[in-house]
Design a protein around this motif. Structure first.
Motif, PDB file in Angstrom:
ATOM      1  N   SER A   1       0.833  -1.196   0.000  1.00 39.49           N
ATOM      2  CA  SER A   1       0.000   0.000   0.000  1.00 39.49           C
ATOM      3  C   SER A   1       0.873   1.255   0.000  1.00 39.49           C
ATOM      4  CB  SER A   1      -0.938   0.002   1.216  1.00 39.49           C
ATOM      5  OG  SER A   1      -0.177  -0.036   2.408  1.00 39.49           O
ATOM      6  N   ALA A   2       2.141   1.091  -0.394  1.00 38.70           N
ATOM      7  CA  ALA A   2       3.085   2.213  -0.414  1.00 38.70           C
ATOM      8  C   ALA A   2       2.861   3.084  -1.651  1.00 38.70           C
ATOM      9  CB  ALA A   2       4.524   1.693  -0.411  1.00 38.70           C
TER      10      ALA A   2
ATOM     11  N   ALA B   1       3.790  -0.909 -17.903  1.00 39.15           N
ATOM     12  CA  ALA B   1       4.063  -0.571 -19.304  1.00 39.15           C
ATOM     13  C   ALA B   1       5.137  -1.502 -19.879  1.00 39.15           C
ATOM     14  CB  ALA B   1       4.507   0.885 -19.422  1.00 39.15           C
ATOM     15  N   ALA B   2       6.169  -1.799 -19.107  1.00 40.32           N
ATOM     16  CA  ALA B   2       7.224  -2.707 -19.572  1.00 40.32           C
ATOM     17  C   ALA B   2       6.674  -4.121 -19.764  1.00 40.32           C
ATOM     18  CB  ALA B   2       8.386  -2.718 -18.579  1.00 40.32           C
ATOM     19  N   TYR B   3       5.805  -4.556 -18.860  1.00 39.97           N
ATOM     20  CA  TYR B   3       5.183  -5.873 -18.976  1.00 39.97           C
ATOM     21  C   TYR B   3       4.362  -5.964 -20.262  1.00 39.97           C
ATOM     22  CZ  TYR B   3       2.256  -9.907 -17.875  1.00 39.97           C
ATOM     23  OH  TYR B   3       1.607 -11.109 -17.926  1.00 39.97           O
TER      24      TYR B   3
ATOM     25  N   VAL C   1      10.962  -3.083  -4.958  1.00 39.53           N
ATOM     26  CA  VAL C   1      11.296  -2.796  -6.359  1.00 39.53           C
ATOM     27  C   VAL C   1      11.054  -4.054  -7.181  1.00 39.53           C
ATOM     28  CG1 VAL C   1      13.149  -2.144  -7.945  1.00 39.53           C
ATOM     29  CG2 VAL C   1      13.061  -1.117  -5.662  1.00 39.53           C
ATOM     30  N   VAL C   2      10.360  -3.909  -8.297  1.00 36.59           N
ATOM     31  CA  VAL C   2      10.138  -5.022  -9.229  1.00 36.59           C
ATOM     32  C   VAL C   2      10.921  -4.730 -10.506  1.00 36.59           C
ATOM     33  CG1 VAL C   2       8.446  -6.262 -10.639  1.00 36.59           C
ATOM     34  CG2 VAL C   2       7.851  -5.535  -8.326  1.00 36.59           C
TER      35      VAL C   2
ATOM     36  N   LYS D   1       3.384   4.280  -7.529  1.00 36.76           N
ATOM     37  CA  LYS D   1       3.913   5.163  -8.576  1.00 36.76           C
ATOM     38  C   LYS D   1       4.809   4.386  -9.547  1.00 36.76           C
ATOM     39  CE  LYS D   1       6.834   9.266  -9.089  1.00 36.76           C
ATOM     40  NZ  LYS D   1       8.110   8.733  -9.537  1.00 36.76           N
ATOM     41  N   ASP D   2       5.699   3.574  -9.011  1.00 33.96           N
ATOM     42  CA  ASP D   2       6.641   2.810  -9.838  1.00 33.96           C
ATOM     43  C   ASP D   2       5.954   1.734 -10.672  1.00 33.96           C
ATOM     44  OD1 ASP D   2       8.633   4.353  -8.732  1.00 33.96           O
ATOM     45  OD2 ASP D   2       9.343   2.788  -7.362  1.00 33.96           O
TER      46      ASP D   2
END
Length: 131
Positions: free
Chosen positions: A64-65, A77-79, A111-112, A70-71
């Protein structure tokens, strides 16, 4: 109510309508703080990639961050550009800064990072199911 930034579900009837939350992230965060906007709720599904854990199922990472929400726009979009299920790494990154009031702030940010797209042999190793 809950929204994805574009559509929202307000009430128990499940009817979707245009999102009432501000489009700017800082405005959205302020609205949530006042109780007039939605807070982030991001869930990702992963299958562990380890020979020792093949067939062990999936897990869901939930955050829930605001920074993670945001990231995730960039990750989504990359996926989409990859065109299907892919390898991904979930890690954490230390974030440190001084707040406006002078307080030192420190937290771990999830971070993913996306990797290569899964191929047919990867799907076969997971019983043909992405999850």
């Amino acid at each position: 109510r809950e929204c994805d930034g574009v559509k929202q579900v307000a009430g128990d009837d499940g009817v979707c309508e245009d999102c009432a939350c501000p489009s700017d992230l800082s405005d959205r965060k302020a609205a949530a703080k006042k109780g007039t906007g939605c807070e982030p709720s991001v869930g990702l599904f992963f299958r562990l990639n380890s020979p020792d854990l093949v067939g062990e199922g999936i897990f869901r990472f939930y955050s829930s961050a605001w920074t993670f929400a945001k990231d995730m726009g960039d990750v989504e979009a990359a996926y989409d550009l990859l065109g299907g299920d892919c390898y991904a790494t979930l890690s954490k990154e230390l974030v440190e800064f001084t707040a406006k009031d002078g307080a030192e702030v420190s937290f771990m940010k999830p971070v993913v990072t996306l990797g290569a797209r899964l191929d047919a042999s990867d799907a076969a190793a997971s019983d043909g199911e992405p999850f």
